[in-house]
Every structure is written in C-alpha cells, then in structure tokens.
Design a protein around this motif. Structure first.
Motif, PDB file in Angstrom:
ATOM      1  N   GLU A 130       0.847  -1.185   0.000  1.00 24.63           N
ATOM      2  CA  GLU A 130       0.000   0.000   0.000  1.00 24.63           C
ATOM      3  C   GLU A 130       0.882   1.234   0.000  1.00 24.63           C
ATOM      4  O   GLU A 130       2.019   1.207   0.478  1.00 24.63           O
ATOM      5  CB  GLU A 130      -0.907   0.010   1.234  1.00 24.63           C
ATOM      6  N   SER A 131       0.337   2.312  -0.524  1.00 27.45           N
ATOM      7  CA  SER A 131       1.092   3.565  -0.546  1.00 27.45           C
ATOM      8  C   SER A 131       1.273   4.059   0.891  1.00 27.45           C
ATOM      9  O   SER A 131       0.443   3.783   1.761  1.00 27.45           O
ATOM     10  CB  SER A 131       0.361   4.602  -1.395  1.00 27.45           C
ATOM     11  N   PRO A 132       2.346   4.796   1.151  1.00 24.49           N
ATOM     12  CA  PRO A 132       2.676   5.139   2.540  1.00 24.49           C
ATOM     13  C   PRO A 132       1.707   6.111   3.229  1.00 24.49           C
ATOM     14  O   PRO A 132       1.520   6.032   4.430  1.00 24.49           O
ATOM     15  CB  PRO A 132       4.068   5.762   2.440  1.00 24.49           C
ATOM     16  N   THR A 133       1.087   7.008   2.510  1.00 27.86           N
ATOM     17  CA  THR A 133       0.254   8.025   3.145  1.00 27.86           C
ATOM     18  C   THR A 133      -1.227   7.688   3.109  1.00 27.86           C
ATOM     19  O   THR A 133      -1.915   7.724   4.123  1.00 27.86           O
ATOM     20  CB  THR A 133       0.473   9.402   2.477  1.00 27.86           C
ATOM     21  N   LEU A 134      -1.727   7.347   1.939  1.00 26.41           N
ATOM     22  CA  LEU A 134      -3.163   7.119   1.768  1.00 26.41           C
ATOM     23  C   LEU A 134      -3.559   5.646   1.806  1.00 26.41           C
ATOM     24  O   LEU A 134      -4.735   5.326   1.737  1.00 26.41           O
ATOM     25  CB  LEU A 134      -3.634   7.743   0.448  1.00 26.41           C
ATOM     26  N   TYR A 135      -2.573   4.768   1.872  1.00 23.92           N
ATOM     27  CA  TYR A 135      -2.805   3.327   1.927  1.00 23.92           C
ATOM     28  C   TYR A 135      -3.589   2.801   0.717  1.00 23.92           C
ATOM     29  O   TYR A 135      -4.408   1.908   0.837  1.00 23.92           O
ATOM     30  CB  TYR A 135      -3.498   2.923   3.232  1.00 23.92           C
ATOM     31  N   ILE A 136      -3.301   3.358  -0.438  1.00 23.81           N
ATOM     32  CA  ILE A 136      -3.900   2.877  -1.680  1.00 23.81           C
ATOM     33  C   ILE A 136      -3.078   1.674  -2.143  1.00 23.81           C
ATOM     34  O   ILE A 136      -1.849   1.749  -2.196  1.00 23.81           O
ATOM     35  CB  ILE A 136      -3.880   3.969  -2.769  1.00 23.81           C
ATOM     36  N   PRO A 137      -3.722   0.562  -2.483  1.00 24.25           N
ATOM     37  CA  PRO A 137      -2.954  -0.604  -2.955  1.00 24.25           C
ATOM     38  C   PRO A 137      -2.162  -0.260  -4.226  1.00 24.25           C
ATOM     39  O   PRO A 137      -2.725   0.241  -5.196  1.00 24.25           O
ATOM     40  CB  PRO A 137      -4.034  -1.652  -3.243  1.00 24.25           C
ATOM     41  N   THR A 138      -0.874  -0.544  -4.181  1.00 28.02           N
ATOM     42  CA  THR A 138      -0.026  -0.248  -5.348  1.00 28.02           C
ATOM     43  C   THR A 138      -0.228  -1.268  -6.460  1.00 28.02           C
ATOM     44  O   THR A 138       0.274  -1.065  -7.566  1.00 28.02           O
ATOM     45  CB  THR A 138       1.461  -0.205  -4.956  1.00 28.02           C
ATOM     46  N   PHE A 139      -0.951  -2.333  -6.184  1.00 32.06           N
ATOM     47  CA  PHE A 139      -1.224  -3.342  -7.210  1.00 32.06           C
ATOM     48  C   PHE A 139      -1.875  -2.710  -8.431  1.00 32.06           C
ATOM     49  O   PHE A 139      -1.612  -3.106  -9.557  1.00 32.06           O
ATOM     50  CB  PHE A 139      -2.124  -4.445  -6.643  1.00 32.06           C
ATOM     51  N   TYR A 140      -2.717  -1.702  -8.213  1.00 32.59           N
ATOM     52  CA  TYR A 140      -3.445  -1.083  -9.316  1.00 32.59           C
ATOM     53  C   TYR A 140      -2.527  -0.295 -10.257  1.00 32.59           C
ATOM     54  O   TYR A 140      -2.899  -0.047 -11.394  1.00 32.59           O
ATOM     55  CB  TYR A 140      -4.560  -0.178  -8.785  1.00 32.59           C
ATOM     56  N   SER A 141      -1.361   0.057  -9.804  1.00 32.54           N
ATOM     57  CA  SER A 141      -0.381   0.638 -10.723  1.00 32.54           C
ATOM     58  C   SER A 141       0.595  -0.429 -11.216  1.00 32.54           C
ATOM     59  O   SER A 141       1.048  -0.376 -12.353  1.00 32.54           O
ATOM     60  CB  SER A 141       0.375   1.793 -10.063  1.00 32.54           C
ATOM     61  N   ASP A 142       0.883  -1.408 -10.377  1.00 31.03           N
ATOM     62  CA  ASP A 142       1.814  -2.472 -10.766  1.00 31.03           C
ATOM     63  C   ASP A 142       1.267  -3.318 -11.918  1.00 31.03           C
ATOM     64  O   ASP A 142       2.023  -3.765 -12.777  1.00 31.03           O
ATOM     65  CB  ASP A 142       2.115  -3.391  -9.580  1.00 31.03           C
ATOM     66  N   VAL A 143      -0.028  -3.520 -11.956  1.00 25.59           N
ATOM     67  CA  VAL A 143      -0.642  -4.366 -12.980  1.00 25.59           C
ATOM     68  C   VAL A 143      -0.587  -3.718 -14.364  1.00 25.59           C
ATOM     69  O   VAL A 143      -0.730  -4.404 -15.377  1.00 25.59           O
ATOM     70  CB  VAL A 143      -2.091  -4.732 -12.578  1.00 25.59           C
ATOM     71  N   ALA A 144      -0.329  -2.421 -14.417  1.00 24.83           N
ATOM     72  CA  ALA A 144      -0.246  -1.727 -15.707  1.00 24.83           C
ATOM     73  C   ALA A 144       0.848  -2.324 -16.588  1.00 24.83           C
ATOM     74  O   ALA A 144       0.696  -2.387 -17.810  1.00 24.83           O
ATOM     75  CB  ALA A 144       0.011  -0.238 -15.489  1.00 24.83           C
ATOM     76  N   LEU A 145       1.919  -2.774 -15.983  1.00 24.33           N
ATOM     77  CA  LEU A 145       3.044  -3.308 -16.756  1.00 24.33           C
ATOM     78  C   LEU A 145       2.649  -4.564 -17.526  1.00 24.33           C
ATOM     79  O   LEU A 145       2.896  -4.659 -18.730  1.00 24.33           O
ATOM     80  CB  LEU A 145       4.221  -3.596 -15.826  1.00 24.33           C
ATOM     81  N   VAL A 146       2.014  -5.514 -16.864  1.00 23.67           N
ATOM     82  CA  VAL A 146       1.646  -6.754 -17.549  1.00 23.67           C
ATOM     83  C   VAL A 146       0.553  -6.493 -18.591  1.00 23.67           C
ATOM     84  O   VAL A 146       0.581  -7.062 -19.687  1.00 23.67           O
ATOM     85  CB  VAL A 146       1.248  -7.865 -16.551  1.00 23.67           C
ATOM     86  N   VAL A 147      -0.383  -5.609 -18.284  1.00 17.92           N
ATOM     87  CA  VAL A 147      -1.432  -5.274 -19.247  1.00 17.92           C
ATOM     88  C   VAL A 147      -0.825  -4.610 -20.482  1.00 17.92           C
ATOM     89  O   VAL A 147      -1.129  -4.966 -21.622  1.00 17.92           O
ATOM     90  CB  VAL A 147      -2.501  -4.362 -18.600  1.00 17.92           C
ATOM     91  N   GLY A 148       0.069  -3.648 -20.249  1.00 11.12           N
ATOM     92  CA  GLY A 148       0.688  -2.926 -21.353  1.00 11.12           C
ATOM     93  C   GLY A 148       1.548  -3.810 -22.238  1.00 11.12           C
ATOM     94  O   GLY A 148       1.443  -3.762 -23.473  1.00 11.12           O
ATOM     95  N   ILE A 149       2.374  -4.643 -21.631  1.00 10.53           N
ATOM     96  CA  ILE A 149       3.237  -5.507 -22.434  1.00 10.53           C
ATOM     97  C   ILE A 149       2.402  -6.536 -23.197  1.00 10.53           C
ATOM     98  O   ILE A 149       2.691  -6.836 -24.362  1.00 10.53           O
ATOM     99  CB  ILE A 149       4.314  -6.183 -21.563  1.00 10.53           C
ATOM    100  N   ALA A 150       1.351  -7.059 -22.570  1.00  7.76           N
ATOM    101  CA  ALA A 150       0.487  -8.020 -23.267  1.00  7.76           C
ATOM    102  C   ALA A 150      -0.154  -7.365 -24.495  1.00  7.76           C
ATOM    103  O   ALA A 150      -0.173  -7.954 -25.582  1.00  7.76           O
ATOM    104  CB  ALA A 150      -0.585  -8.544 -22.317  1.00  7.76           C
TER     105      ALA A 150
END
Length: 156
Positions: free
Chosen positions: A113-133
């Motif tokens: 999760e992000s340090p301040t707002l505790y937003i799951p970083t998975f939602y930005s991390d998944v962009a890489l696999v979606v984009g490359i696919a």
C-alpha cells in the motif's frame, strides 16, 4: 479501438495535468501542499506512460534506428527486415511479459500500500503486464501483416 485509445489517453493526460496544476497552485501559490497528491498522481501517470507505449505499438510508430534500410534497396528486402525486427521484438517482448507476469503475481501476493493514503499499489503495478500483453498482441498483428505482404496476400 482508435477512438477508445484517443479518449483514454486524453483523459489520462488531463488528469495528470490537472493534478500537477493543483500541486503547483497549492504548494507554491497558497503555500499549503496537498498531502497525498503525489501518491494519487502515480496511478494515472503510470497508466498514461504504459498506454502511450501501447498506442505507439498499435500505430506502429515506435522510434526505430533502421540503419539496415539504407543498404536495402528493394521493397521485399524492407519487408523481410520488418519481419525479422517484429520476430525479435516478439521474442524479447514475450520474455518481458513472463517477467511482468511474475511481478504481477508478486504484487498480488504482497499487496503493498502507498505510505500516506494506503492505496494498494497493485493497481499501478498491474499496468506493466497489461501494457506488455497489449504490445505483444499488436506486434504479432504487425508481424502477420508483414508476412501477408511478403506472400502477396495483403489485399486478399
């Protein structure tokens, strides 16, 4: 698909620009920085970057240094060179896709999760696999188009 890509990229650009505008006004004009704005801007910025690369792949407008084209004078030679380039891109891209998939599985398992707002970083991390696919799908499509051109079936 062109229309969707155009609107998606435009929306992401507007979101990022608006976020930066708010950041500049609040931090430097009002002297009151908005806590967590950098964190929230990470998501649309990363998706914008990835989808920009996907869009370049879709349009086949990636920057290339095709030095060999200078020495090849025939259209058939250019097509063969394009096929070789697409095959190499596909091999490297599929290797990167496997790495991105491993990273996505790791991100899902760890669920940071992000340090301040505790937003799951998975939602930005998944962009890489979606984009490359998506880029690999477009690369395979361009490879198919070049092969059809070489075999004389482009108009069929």
């Amino acid at each position: 698909m062109d229309r969707f890509a155009k609107y998606l990229l435009t929306a992401l650009i507007c979101i990022v620009a608006l976020g930066q505008f708010v950041q500049v006004i609040t931090r430097y004009v009002l002297q009151v920085p908005v806590m967590g704005l950098e964190e929230t801007m990470l998501y649309p910025t990363l998706w914008l970057y990835i989808f920009g690369a996907v869009n370049a792949s879709r349009e086949n407008t990636h920057i290339r240094a095709n030095v060999l084209e200078i020495f090849i004078s025939t259209e058939k030679g250019h097509t063969i060179l394009a096929i070789v380039g697409e095959i190499i891109s596909l091999i490297v891209g599929l290797w990167l896709l496997s790495w991105a998939w491993d990273f996505t599985r790791y991100a899902w398992r760890v669920w940071k999760e992000s340090p301040t707002l505790y937003i799951p970083t998975f939602y930005s991390d998944v962009a890489l696999v979606v984009g490359i696919a998506l880029m690999m799908i477009y690369t395979a499509w361009h490879l198919w188009t070049h092969v059809r051109t070489l075999t004389g079936r482009a108009g069929a």
